[in-house]
Scaffold this active site. Sequence first.
Site, PDB file in Angstrom:
ATOM      1  N   GLU A  48      -9.892 -50.637  49.748  1.00 41.61           N
ATOM      2  CA  GLU A  48      -9.686 -49.388  49.229  1.00 41.61           C
ATOM      3  C   GLU A  48      -7.964 -50.019  48.576  1.00 41.61           C
ATOM      4  O   GLU A  48      -7.167 -50.366  49.346  1.00 41.61           O
ATOM      5  CB  GLU A  48      -9.113 -48.384  50.200  1.00 41.61           C
ATOM      6  CG  GLU A  48      -9.992 -47.266  50.257  1.00 41.61           C
ATOM      7  CD  GLU A  48      -9.557 -46.057  51.259  1.00 41.61           C
ATOM      8  OE1 GLU A  48      -8.602 -45.715  51.186  1.00 41.61           O
ATOM      9  OE2 GLU A  48     -10.419 -45.472  51.940  1.00 41.61           O
ATOM     10  N   ASP A  59       0.492 -38.907  52.453  1.00 44.79           N
ATOM     11  CA  ASP A  59       1.036 -40.050  53.117  1.00 44.79           C
ATOM     12  C   ASP A  59       2.095 -40.088  53.903  1.00 44.79           C
ATOM     13  O   ASP A  59       3.201 -39.349  53.779  1.00 44.79           O
ATOM     14  CB  ASP A  59       1.130 -41.161  52.326  1.00 44.79           C
ATOM     15  CG  ASP A  59      -0.232 -41.728  51.468  1.00 44.79           C
ATOM     16  OD1 ASP A  59      -1.138 -42.055  52.478  1.00 44.79           O
ATOM     17  OD2 ASP A  59      -0.355 -41.752  50.436  1.00 44.79           O
ATOM     18  N   TYR A 173     -15.367 -39.758  53.538  1.00 40.78           N
ATOM     19  CA  TYR A 173     -14.065 -40.108  54.319  1.00 40.78           C
ATOM     20  C   TYR A 173     -13.791 -38.891  55.239  1.00 40.78           C
ATOM     21  O   TYR A 173     -13.203 -37.884  54.722  1.00 40.78           O
ATOM     22  CB  TYR A 173     -12.930 -40.304  53.127  1.00 40.78           C
ATOM     23  CG  TYR A 173     -11.633 -40.863  53.858  1.00 40.78           C
ATOM     24  CD1 TYR A 173     -11.035 -40.306  54.848  1.00 40.78           C
ATOM     25  CD2 TYR A 173     -10.993 -41.877  53.094  1.00 40.78           C
ATOM     26  CE1 TYR A 173      -9.637 -41.036  55.175  1.00 40.78           C
ATOM     27  CE2 TYR A 173      -9.971 -42.552  53.388  1.00 40.78           C
ATOM     28  CZ  TYR A 173      -9.366 -42.189  54.593  1.00 40.78           C
ATOM     29  OH  TYR A 173      -8.230 -42.717  55.229  1.00 40.78           O
TER      30      TYR A 173
END
Lengths: 265, 397
Positions: A48, A59, A173
């Site tokens: 990734e 994040d 994911y």
Amino acid sequence: MITKTSFQGKLTKTKDLFIPFVVAGDPTPELTIEFALRLQEAGADVLELGVPYSDPLADGPTIQRAAKRALDSGMSLRKAIELVPQLRKRGVEIPVVIFTYYNPVMQLGHDEFFAMLSENGAEGVLVPDLPFEESEDFRKQAEENDVEFISLVAPNSDQRIQRIAEKAKGFLYCVSTLGVTGERNEMSKEVLTFIEKVKEYSPVPVAVGFGISTNEHVKLVRGHADGVIIGSKIIRLIENELDGLEKEQTAALDRFTKELHELVK
Amino acid sequence: MLQVFPDVKGRFGDFGGKYVPETLMGPLQELEDALNEAMDDPQFIEEYHHVLEEYGGRPTALSFAGQLTKQLDGAKIYLKREDLNHTGAHKLNNAIGQALLAKRMGKEKIIAETGAGQHGVASATVAAKFGLACKVFMGEEDIRRQELNVFRMKLLGAEVIPVSSGNGTLKDATNEAIRYWVANCEDHFYLIGSVVGPHPYPKMVRNFQRVIGDESKRQFLEVEDRLPNRIYACVGGGSNAMGMFYPFLEDDAELVGVEAAGKGIDTPEHAATLSKGTPGVIHGSLTYLMQDENGQITEPYSISAGLDYPGIGPEHAQLFQSKRVRYEAVTDQEALDALKLLTETEGIIPAIESAHALAQAFKEAGGMDKEDTILINLSGRGDKDMATLMQRLEEEV
């Protein structure tokens, strides 16, 4: 039941996947290539490649710091995609997924973005702030361009899990926990039930990310999911060597590699 | 008949939507369901209006600015006095609405972000009033600029969380609030302070702020027996403007939104999102924003912490595109001059945010017919800005 894998035929297995995340350009584009090579050596199956962004909503602080370093080194979405052929030239063969927030893609334009992915040989794309409902056209375009659009499911996706999972490409994911990316001390056992549920619906390997920070976490997840995604911990290993990378690069990279092997052994 | 926005996907034409991490999709749906249910419940609406009146101090006055009208020698100028709300700004209307909704949803903890501190103070106030725990995210630079409001929030029992990323202003505080919400969405209600963010926030905040426009319309008809020719409101995220404009969208009144041109829209230091920005995604919504050629969001600048935001509500983006609202930008200096003029002629010290709307209105009033009428939304009072004003104006006073 996993029926297919793809990434243009480059993903050679569907179990026990190791999917590391690095930020392109952290701390420099040249070092990103070095890290990618070391990650591949350590058994990475998919890379990734994160595009640094000024306002990364999904994040935590570690990846935010990495993004800042990368932006300071002049990285952009365009340059991150252009890094892919350089990775190939140096020997990185595993599929590359471009991990980017949506706004840089929107500024580049969808057509230009997919044309660049094709021209530069990136096999996948992941956009954490483009949820299922907003991504219909984008997913279609990815399919037309033979690029895997990676979907995410979270522990609170509930009825959405089936809808998202059934359309998943490449790998699915699984976000292990509510919250942003970042290392965690403990990995909740509840994640295992969640993984089982997701696996019921997913036609592609189910990989788990967010918070995987120790070899124990890796082992725990491996027993249930098809893959582990590790981001912040790898960024932290890079961060720990920032001084060394400037002064004694090979030794610093070797220390990084050793720590990495310990993490995923 | 205007098209009804937002549509089921939360879009205002090309703008709006939900551009958030998957983890927030569930909580946003939960919020949307609760909001729709509440807005259809006459008891909820009644309670909201009851609190606005007996606690918030509504209706706020509509004041004729006679001295100013005389001095500018043009259109008759009226002010909608949102500065007279409890806590000193329009922000309370929305905070009351969302706090009641949080309670209805069984959420005991609220989080909020704030720039100038007015939304933080409003959130801390309703948290105290309704017995909710409250965390307010605020950029370090804004904490420095708005010391007084920080103290007010703490006194009200809120926890003020300093944000050091970026320029330490509203954009960064909003990022941090969203990140915190992602991790704590199960038991926290995120009380957004403007018509920004993912659907249903822009719609919800507009609906809680439209009381400004609804009330203005009634009051104006009472005193003038007609609607104003032009209505002005300042625009950062755009909640006071949206609240004022929304009930007038189908009328003939010309609507003018005023952005912060900072040190000038031809300099890099401004917050004029519509005048100079381009479409993109910020804080979960597709709208106009300030960004570089690579799609990285750039730092805005304004003397007013409340307008110092690189994005704008998606409904404003749609109104800009459809040209239903005219958007202008005024500089720090023009706003300060307008602030002084209002203070000296009418005895009202406005917030620097509101002074932007005043400045544009004052520029245009003189050129209008004496029979014309202007309505300016005075979104907040200037008390919170005293430190900035002392620094800039002390020598002139």
